[in-house]
Design a protein around this motif. Structure first.
Motif, mmCIF file in Angstrom:
data_model
loop_
_atom_site.group_PDB
_atom_site.id
_atom_site.type_symbol
_atom_site.label_atom_id
_atom_site.label_comp_id
_atom_site.label_asym_id
_atom_site.label_seq_id
_atom_site.Cartn_x
_atom_site.Cartn_y
_atom_site.Cartn_z
ATOM 1 N N LYS A 95 0.840 -1.183 0.000
ATOM 2 C CA LYS A 95 0.000 0.000 0.000
ATOM 3 C C LYS A 95 0.883 1.244 0.000
ATOM 4 C CE LYS A 95 -1.493 -2.021 3.868
ATOM 5 N NZ LYS A 95 -2.192 -2.338 5.110
ATOM 6 N N THR A 96 0.272 2.386 -0.267
ATOM 7 C CA THR A 96 1.034 3.632 -0.272
ATOM 8 C C THR A 96 1.019 4.258 1.113
ATOM 9 O OG1 THR A 96 0.444 3.995 -2.571
ATOM 10 C CG2 THR A 96 1.227 5.901 -1.351
ATOM 11 N N HIS A 97 2.175 4.698 1.569
ATOM 12 C CA HIS A 97 2.271 5.399 2.847
ATOM 13 C C HIS A 97 2.681 6.845 2.562
ATOM 14 C CE1 HIS A 97 2.033 1.646 5.114
ATOM 15 N NE2 HIS A 97 2.919 1.132 4.288
ATOM 16 N N ASN A 98 1.855 7.781 2.938
ATOM 17 C CA ASN A 98 2.216 9.184 2.753
ATOM 18 C C ASN A 98 3.089 9.667 3.905
ATOM 19 O OD1 ASN A 98 0.820 9.482 0.345
ATOM 20 N ND2 ASN A 98 -1.085 10.020 1.376
ATOM 21 N N MET A 99 4.144 10.391 3.533
ATOM 22 C CA MET A 99 5.088 10.863 4.548
ATOM 23 C C MET A 99 5.294 12.373 4.402
ATOM 24 S SD MET A 99 8.024 7.923 4.549
ATOM 25 C CE MET A 99 9.061 8.449 3.196
ATOM 26 N N ILE A 100 5.709 13.001 5.482
ATOM 27 C CA ILE A 100 6.236 14.363 5.404
ATOM 28 C C ILE A 100 7.638 14.354 6.002
ATOM 29 C CG2 ILE A 100 4.042 15.645 5.435
ATOM 30 C CD1 ILE A 100 4.477 15.994 8.473
ATOM 31 N N GLY A 101 8.433 15.312 5.547
ATOM 32 C CA GLY A 101 9.777 15.447 6.104
ATOM 33 C C GLY A 101 9.824 16.645 7.035
ATOM 34 N N ILE A 102 10.324 16.430 8.252
ATOM 35 C CA ILE A 102 10.516 17.547 9.189
ATOM 36 C C ILE A 102 11.993 17.906 9.142
ATOM 37 C CG2 ILE A 102 10.267 18.337 11.555
ATOM 38 C CD1 ILE A 102 7.590 17.584 10.315
ATOM 39 N N GLY A 103 12.281 19.057 8.543
ATOM 40 C CA GLY A 103 13.667 19.452 8.313
ATOM 41 C C GLY A 103 13.988 19.342 6.827
ATOM 42 N N ALA A 104 14.373 20.458 6.220
ATOM 43 C CA ALA A 104 14.674 20.467 4.794
ATOM 44 C C ALA A 104 16.133 20.821 4.558
ATOM 45 C CB ALA A 104 13.739 21.437 4.052
ATOM 46 N N GLY A 105 16.973 20.409 5.486
ATOM 47 C CA GLY A 105 18.416 20.576 5.312
ATOM 48 C C GLY A 105 18.941 19.545 4.324
ATOM 49 N N ASN A 106 20.268 19.400 4.292
ATOM 50 C CA ASN A 106 20.890 18.464 3.336
ATOM 51 C C ASN A 106 20.292 17.072 3.410
ATOM 52 O OD1 ASN A 106 22.905 19.918 1.953
ATOM 53 N ND2 ASN A 106 24.055 20.061 3.862
ATOM 54 N N LEU A 107 20.232 16.528 4.610
ATOM 55 C CA LEU A 107 19.759 15.150 4.755
ATOM 56 C C LEU A 107 18.270 15.044 4.439
ATOM 57 C CD1 LEU A 107 20.479 12.250 5.484
ATOM 58 C CD2 LEU A 107 19.990 12.805 7.877
ATOM 59 N N GLY A 108 17.490 15.988 4.948
ATOM 60 C CA GLY A 108 16.042 15.977 4.697
ATOM 61 C C GLY A 108 15.747 16.026 3.211
ATOM 62 N N GLN A 109 16.476 16.879 2.486
ATOM 63 C CA GLN A 109 16.249 16.986 1.044
ATOM 64 C C GLN A 109 16.749 15.742 0.319
ATOM 65 O OE1 GLN A 109 16.311 20.416 -1.206
ATOM 66 N NE2 GLN A 109 16.090 21.870 0.476
ATOM 67 N N ALA A 110 17.876 15.206 0.764
ATOM 68 C CA ALA A 110 18.407 13.999 0.122
ATOM 69 C C ALA A 110 17.401 12.854 0.242
ATOM 70 C CB ALA A 110 19.742 13.602 0.741
ATOM 71 N N LEU A 111 16.827 12.702 1.426
ATOM 72 C CA LEU A 111 15.851 11.629 1.622
ATOM 73 C C LEU A 111 14.600 11.885 0.791
ATOM 74 C CD1 LEU A 111 16.227 11.148 5.481
ATOM 75 C CD2 LEU A 111 17.085 9.627 3.704
ATOM 76 N N ALA A 112 14.180 13.160 0.725
ATOM 77 C CA ALA A 112 12.981 13.496 -0.046
ATOM 78 C C ALA A 112 13.194 13.248 -1.535
ATOM 79 C CB ALA A 112 12.593 14.954 0.199
ATOM 80 N N ASN A 113 14.423 13.423 -1.980
ATOM 81 C CA ASN A 113 14.706 13.286 -3.418
ATOM 82 C C ASN A 113 15.071 11.865 -3.823
ATOM 83 O OD1 ASN A 113 14.249 15.938 -4.200
ATOM 84 N ND2 ASN A 113 16.245 16.575 -3.428
ATOM 85 N N TYR A 114 15.057 10.972 -2.861
ATOM 86 C CA TYR A 114 15.495 9.617 -3.114
ATOM 87 C C TYR A 114 14.315 8.802 -3.652
ATOM 88 C CZ TYR A 114 18.168 5.411 -2.343
ATOM 89 O OH TYR A 114 18.858 4.249 -2.531
ATOM 90 N N ALA A 115 14.321 8.571 -4.961
ATOM 91 C CA ALA A 115 13.144 8.008 -5.635
ATOM 92 C C ALA A 115 12.859 6.562 -5.213
ATOM 93 C CB ALA A 115 13.330 8.089 -7.143
ATOM 94 N N ASN A 116 13.873 5.862 -4.710
ATOM 95 C CA ASN A 116 13.677 4.447 -4.373
ATOM 96 C C ASN A 116 12.604 4.203 -3.318
ATOM 97 O OD1 ASN A 116 15.511 3.577 -6.175
ATOM 98 N ND2 ASN A 116 16.786 2.459 -4.713
ATOM 99 N N PHE A 117 12.482 5.121 -2.368
ATOM 100 C CA PHE A 117 11.464 4.928 -1.334
ATOM 101 C C PHE A 117 10.076 4.943 -1.963
ATOM 102 C CE2 PHE A 117 14.624 7.256 1.586
ATOM 103 C CZ PHE A 117 15.277 6.066 1.873
ATOM 104 N N GLU A 118 9.909 5.846 -2.907
ATOM 105 C CA GLU A 118 8.595 5.983 -3.540
ATOM 106 C C GLU A 118 8.211 4.710 -4.288
ATOM 107 O OE1 GLU A 118 7.780 9.809 -4.802
ATOM 108 O OE2 GLU A 118 5.960 9.277 -5.918
ATOM 109 N N LYS A 119 9.214 4.075 -4.907
ATOM 110 C CA LYS A 119 8.951 2.807 -5.604
ATOM 111 C C LYS A 119 8.390 1.760 -4.655
ATOM 112 C CE LYS A 119 12.894 3.008 -8.564
ATOM 113 N NZ LYS A 119 14.228 2.395 -8.616
ATOM 114 N N ARG A 120 8.772 1.845 -3.389
ATOM 115 C CA ARG A 120 8.287 0.888 -2.393
ATOM 116 C C ARG A 120 6.985 1.336 -1.747
ATOM 117 N NH1 ARG A 120 13.173 -2.070 -1.260
ATOM 118 N NH2 ARG A 120 13.458 -2.940 -3.310
#
Lengths: 210, 210
Positions: free
Chosen positions: A82-107
């Motif tokens: 199923k799809t799990h919707n997420m938000i990121g708290i913190g948009a620093g380097n790591l927060g943005q890197a995780l947000a831009n990481y397409a592999n999580f979305e595939k899962r």
């Protein structure tokens, strides 16, 4: 399929089974014996049989495991169908890197928005087009969206406060990269990724090899 | 100080002790009893006494632990009292985020260079000024620099090959974010951070709470 009571040790191995089965599936392998899987994963075949036995009778004598069925079943057990919707708290380097990481979305893990207190970031978007909101708008956003998981990458001085706000908004799980152990009400899941601690374990192991 | 044989379970708790002691030190706390530390860390005080006992007699009856001494000793055990030079393999989002994360450097883990095969990245620098080299230059760079640790964030299709090259160059440890289990010669440390697997564990736990 009815699940038996499963130990934490077995559960912590499931994602690894899922990864290996996914690779086999991508290679077009239809079925695999516990011996072959054992060799590939460097786990004993009796451990594999025991582990997978918890989840019902996927294996058949003389046939082995049907890769796609097992992959799908473990995915189901892990909640990956199923799809799990997420938000990121913190948009620093790591927060943005995780947000831009397409592999999580595939899962099925979809980052819908980021939140930060830095006015220079608020209103901008990540390279994948995910919008960055002010942390002040957290409650309003949560009211209007169906969000299950928060990815926390802010400094520990702010993370306790924001974690309490998230819990009050009905968050179900926090994926915590902040360097602190969050104190949340019962029923809310916290999975910690303390990167510095991982690096310290590496350093300790390196000391031992000298 | 002589170390006794220490179990993996104790070792995996040391970074957490180190983190809490660092916080106490920053708050100006000079000494702490195992009971107080126990409350703060949500670990039983007998576990704390047992754990820290492995590393010699830091605690004194009626006095407790001297925070700064214990912090320094655990740091020493973890190898944090020296500088470890690192390189990053992969200069994508995650590779750059880790390279730009100043906290590791504070603990003595210094990222000296990044390597990537993408010509668009080679020759550029990260926001903190760390240079990105071509992966073809890996062997030359390793010859001229004293590098202990490689941080691997490349796709699994390339990571086995690069890992073999790193081992041939004398790398001591690989901090592996690639989604694969690396096969390295004995004596080389691998510490895995499989982010997708952590997210799956979170998802599994969330399913269980429904």
């Amino acid at each position: 399929m009815e699940q038996k009571e499963v130990s934490q040790a077995v559960i912590s191995r499931l994602p690894r089974y899922y990864r290996y089965l996914g690779e086999l599936k991508d290679e077009g392998v239809e079925r695999i014996s516990s011996n072959e899987l054992s060799e590939r994963m460097s786990v004993t075949s009796s451990q594999i049989r025991q582990d997978l036995n918890h989840f019902g009778g996927f294996g058949q004598q003389g046939y082995g495991y049907h890769v796609e069925t097992l992959y799908r079943e473990i995915g189901h057990i892990l909640g990956l169908d199923k799809t799990h919707n997420m938000i990121g708290i913190g948009a620093g380097n790591l927060g943005q890197a995780l947000a831009n990481y397409a592999n999580f979305e595939k899962r099925g893990f979809r980052i819908c928005a980021l939140f930060d207190k830095n006015p220079a970031l608020v209103g901008t978007k990540t390279v994948r087009g995910i919008e960055i909101f002010s942390i002040d708008d957290l409650e309003d956003y949560m009211k209007d969206h169906d969000i299950e998981i928060a990815v926390m990458t802010i400094p520990k001085t702010s993370s306790e406060g924001v974690s309490a706000r998230l819990c009050a908004c009905g968050i179900k799980a926090i994926w915590n990269f902040s360097h602190t152990d969050l104190d949340v009400p019962e029923g809310i899941v916290v999975e910690n990724v303390h990167l510095s601690e991982s690096l310290m374990k590496l350093s300790y192991a390196m000391e031992g090899k000298k």
